[in-house]
Design a protein around this motif. Structure first.
Motif, PDB file in Angstrom:
ATOM      1  N   UNK A 250      -6.796  29.187  25.311  1.00  0.00           N
ATOM      2  CA  UNK A 250      -6.776  29.829  26.629  1.00  0.00           C
ATOM      3  C   UNK A 250      -5.924  31.098  26.607  1.00  0.00           C
ATOM      4  N   UNK A 251      -4.802  31.075  25.886  1.00  0.00           N
ATOM      5  CA  UNK A 251      -3.966  32.265  25.790  1.00  0.00           C
ATOM      6  C   UNK A 251      -4.712  33.400  25.094  1.00  0.00           C
ATOM      7  N   UNK A 252      -5.431  33.081  24.035  1.00  0.00           N
ATOM      8  CA  UNK A 252      -6.121  34.133  23.289  1.00  0.00           C
ATOM      9  C   UNK A 252      -7.305  34.707  24.063  1.00  0.00           C
ATOM     10  N   UNK A 253      -7.889  33.905  24.969  1.00  0.00           N
ATOM     11  CA  UNK A 253      -9.046  34.380  25.744  1.00  0.00           C
ATOM     12  C   UNK A 253      -8.650  34.866  27.138  1.00  0.00           C
ATOM     13  N   UNK A 254      -7.349  34.947  27.417  1.00  0.00           N
ATOM     14  CA  UNK A 254      -6.882  35.491  28.687  1.00  0.00           C
ATOM     15  C   UNK A 254      -6.971  34.538  29.867  1.00  0.00           C
ATOM     16  N   UNK A 255      -7.182  33.264  29.647  1.00  0.00           N
ATOM     17  CA  UNK A 255      -7.248  32.267  30.727  1.00  0.00           C
ATOM     18  C   UNK A 255      -5.841  31.717  30.959  1.00  0.00           C
ATOM     19  N   UNK A 256      -5.013  32.516  31.613  1.00  0.00           N
ATOM     20  CA  UNK A 256      -3.590  32.177  31.733  1.00  0.00           C
ATOM     21  C   UNK A 256      -3.352  30.942  32.577  1.00  0.00           C
ATOM     22  N   UNK A 257      -4.109  30.766  33.667  1.00  0.00           N
ATOM     23  CA  UNK A 257      -3.899  29.592  34.519  1.00  0.00           C
ATOM     24  C   UNK A 257      -4.232  28.306  33.749  1.00  0.00           C
ATOM     25  N   UNK A 258      -5.322  28.335  33.008  1.00  0.00           N
ATOM     26  CA  UNK A 258      -5.674  27.148  32.219  1.00  0.00           C
ATOM     27  C   UNK A 258      -4.635  26.900  31.124  1.00  0.00           C
ATOM     28  N   UNK A 259      -4.160  27.979  30.508  1.00  0.00           N
ATOM     29  CA  UNK A 259      -3.129  27.822  29.486  1.00  0.00           C
ATOM     30  C   UNK A 259      -1.868  27.217  30.087  1.00  0.00           C
ATOM     31  N   UNK A 260      -1.528  27.697  31.311  1.00  0.00           N
ATOM     32  CA  UNK A 260      -0.345  27.152  31.991  1.00  0.00           C
ATOM     33  C   UNK A 260      -0.513  25.654  32.247  1.00  0.00           C
ATOM     34  N   UNK A 261      -1.713  25.249  32.624  1.00  0.00           N
ATOM     35  CA  UNK A 261      -1.982  23.819  32.879  1.00  0.00           C
ATOM     36  C   UNK A 261      -1.709  22.986  31.625  1.00  0.00           C
ATOM     37  N   UNK A 287       6.039  36.314  32.062  1.00  0.00           N
ATOM     38  CA  UNK A 287       6.259  37.744  31.865  1.00  0.00           C
ATOM     39  C   UNK A 287       4.991  38.535  32.183  1.00  0.00           C
ATOM     40  N   UNK A 288       3.842  38.028  31.766  1.00  0.00           N
ATOM     41  CA  UNK A 288       2.585  38.717  32.031  1.00  0.00           C
ATOM     42  C   UNK A 288       2.253  38.716  33.523  1.00  0.00           C
ATOM     43  N   UNK A 289       2.704  37.701  34.243  1.00  0.00           N
ATOM     44  CA  UNK A 289       2.434  37.605  35.683  1.00  0.00           C
ATOM     45  C   UNK A 289       3.591  38.167  36.512  1.00  0.00           C
ATOM     46  N   UNK A 290       4.516  38.885  35.838  1.00  0.00           N
ATOM     47  CA  UNK A 290       5.628  39.559  36.525  1.00  0.00           C
ATOM     48  C   UNK A 290       6.505  38.563  37.289  1.00  0.00           C
ATOM     49  N   UNK A 291       6.902  37.491  36.615  1.00  0.00           N
ATOM     50  CA  UNK A 291       7.778  36.474  37.208  1.00  0.00           C
ATOM     51  C   UNK A 291       9.014  36.343  36.307  1.00  0.00           C
ATOM     52  N   UNK A 292       9.937  37.307  36.377  1.00  0.00           N
ATOM     53  CA  UNK A 292      11.079  37.321  35.453  1.00  0.00           C
ATOM     54  C   UNK A 292      11.973  36.095  35.587  1.00  0.00           C
ATOM     55  N   UNK A 293      12.138  35.597  36.822  1.00  0.00           N
ATOM     56  CA  UNK A 293      12.993  34.424  37.005  1.00  0.00           C
ATOM     57  C   UNK A 293      12.422  33.202  36.300  1.00  0.00           C
ATOM     58  N   UNK A 294      11.120  32.982  36.474  1.00  0.00           N
ATOM     59  CA  UNK A 294      10.466  31.854  35.802  1.00  0.00           C
ATOM     60  C   UNK A 294      10.489  32.036  34.289  1.00  0.00           C
ATOM     61  N   UNK A 295      10.301  33.298  33.847  1.00  0.00           N
ATOM     62  CA  UNK A 295      10.324  33.560  32.414  1.00  0.00           C
ATOM     63  C   UNK A 295      11.693  33.245  31.818  1.00  0.00           C
TER      64      UNK A 295
END
Length: 512
Positions: A250-261, A287-295
């Protein structure tokens, strides 16, 4: 008559011998019980914490046990040392177990012989364990050889599930090596075999390995097709690895939500190694979703997991170094002990004199060959008497020299089964035994008066008496023609106490 000093000493010696035999039997029973307990613990996958018991059993059975107990004791000692991260000593014990079963060779004939002795499953497992240890040490050629030997054993056993695991392990060993396409070939063979037997869980395991291969080679559509059925299987043991591969895809294909799951699932259910990668993946997504605190939070958790992983790997590395040091120390001590024993034996030999030793060996040899010749003479006399009785009976009734059973219904049935490749049932063997003993009275009783026979050996003799040729006998008993020839030669040696040819045993069977 008043007993003499000689009579009293002989009686005392007899009593002492009886006591020693009884103590020896009790000791053997206790050791057998200890071996069984260790075997049961290994079957339950209990983590071993000490090798003291396993080493003691290996030493005992190396001196006193038969081949089956000795091979199992060596295997269990190897398993214990493997648990304790003592790879050199574990491989040493595993190799001793293999050599106990098949000797220095490991060809098809040796494996078939171990199958006759019921040791082929142990041999297959031992080879698989050796392959895993070699792979952990990155000794690739030896790992491949061990896995292939395990596959050969499992093929002879017809254990399809084990064959799938063997093919999968061979594929894993080729991963990242040369030739690269060998990895894919063995994975595909393993998947085809798992699907053939309809084992969805086993197939999912192999599918996940294939999916990882395709992810690493940027073939994402093919990887996704293989991961879908693997993800549908509810197998807790394989879940961590499958989720890791799915997250990477999922990370390599840009499916970030699925990768997060999948990363979150790994945090909940994965191993510490999987959690380490999951936290790093979650940090990258944040970081890719601009969430520095979570990162930042995920990176801190990643550092904590990394500390845990480092502690584990450092501990294992330390144990490996310690095990290697102990192994080298043991080898040096054994070498020094062997040298010391050699010097001691030399001094002892010089002290007692070579002449005394030579005389003792000569007397023992004469006695041994005298007993052997006497036993052979007695058996030969019994055979000659049997042949004489049979000749007299034939002359009295003026019957043909040898009844021919090839026209019987039993012969036709066994001949048909050999041509069709089917094995006789218990009822077929019983009917054959009744026919042979009816036509050749007391055949079985006279045969067993010469030596004890196993079920397989007895069936070979019955088929010989029926007139079945050796190749067909092999088909009817699930053995090769060479194995049947070896069995007949071995029976002659058992019956007459000296080596003989298969044809000599055939002549003997024909005379009964």
């Amino acid at each position: 008559m008043k007993p003499t000093i000689f009579d009293i000493s002989r009686l005392l010696a007899t009593v002492l011998l009886a006591v020693l035999v009884a103590c020896s039997a009790d000791d053997r029973a206790a050791m057998d019980a200890r071996l069984q307990r260790l075997c049961d613990a290994d079957a339950r996958y209990e983590q071993h914490t000490s090798d003291k018991e396993a080493r003691a059993l290996a030493v005992y059975y190396e001196r006193h046990g038969d081949a089956a107990h000795r091979a199992r004791a060596f295997y269990l000692a190897g398993r214990v040392c493997s648990d304790l991260k003592d790879a050199p000593q574990a491989l040493d014990y595993f190799q001793k177990s293999v050599e106990t079963v098949v000797g220095k060779a490991s060809g098809r004939e040796e494996m078939l012989r171990s199958a006759d002795d019921g040791l082929l499953p142990l041999l297959a497992t031992t080879y698989s364990q050796m392959g895993s240890l070699f792979f952990e040490q990155q000794v690739i050629d030896e790992a491949l050889d061990a896995y292939r030997q395990a596959y050969r054993c499992d093929s002879l056993l017809g254990d399809t599930a084990a064959m799938v695991y063997d093919l999968r392990d061979i594929g894993n060993t080729y991963r990242g090596g040369e030739p690269e396409d060998s990895c894919l070939h063995y994975f595909q063979q393993a998947l085809l075999l798992a699907q053939t037997i309809g084992d969805d869980t086993l197939a999912a395991d192999v599918q996940s390995q294939l999916a990882a291969y395709y992810v690493w080679h940027d073939q994402y559509d093919r990887a996704r097709q293989l991961l879908e059925p693997a993800l549908a299987i509810d197998d807790e043991a394989a879940r961590s690895g499958i989720y890791s591969i799915a997250a990477e895809l999922c990370m390599r294909t840009g499916q970030l939500d699925s990768a997060k799951h999948y990363y979150r699932a790994l945090v909940s259910e994965g191993t510490i190694f999987a959690k380490q990668g999951a936290y790093r993946g979650l940090a990258d997504i944040a970081m890719k979703q601009n969430q520095p605190g979570e990162a930042l939070r995920c990176l801190r958790l990643f550092e904590e997991a990394t500390d845990s992983v480092t502690a584990i790997t450092d501990g294992e590395a330390l144990r490996r170094i310690h095990a290697l040091y102990n192994y080298q120390l043991r080898e040096r001590e054994n070498h020094e002990l062997r040298l010391s024993n050699a010097r001691g034996r030399m001094i002892l030999i010089v002290a007692i004199g070579a002449l005394v030793l030579l005389v003792a060996l000569l007397v023992a040899g004469v006695q041994f060959y005298r007993r052997k010749r006497l036993l052979f003479a007695l058996r030969l006399e019994r055979l000659e008497r049997l042949l004489e009785q049979k000749s007299q009976a034939v002359a009295q009734v003026a019957a043909p020299a040898r009844p021919d059973l090839r026209g019987s219904d039993v012969y036709q049935r066994f001949d048909r089964m050999s041509q069709l490749g089917s094995l006789p049932a218990d009822g077929d063997w019983q009917e054959l035994e009744q026919l042979v003993n009816r036509v050749f009275p007391d055949f079985t009783q006279r045969l067993f008066s010469f030596c004890r026979l196993s079920s397989h050996e007895y069936h070979v003799c019955l088929l010989q008496k029926l007139g079945i040729p050796p190749q067909s006998i092999g088909f009817l008993t699930a053995h090769t023609r060479q194995s049947i020839s070896n069995t007949r030669a071995r029976l002659y040696q058992k019956a007459f106490g000296q080596k003989g040819r298969a044809a000599q045993w055939d002549e003997f069977i024909d005379s009964l």
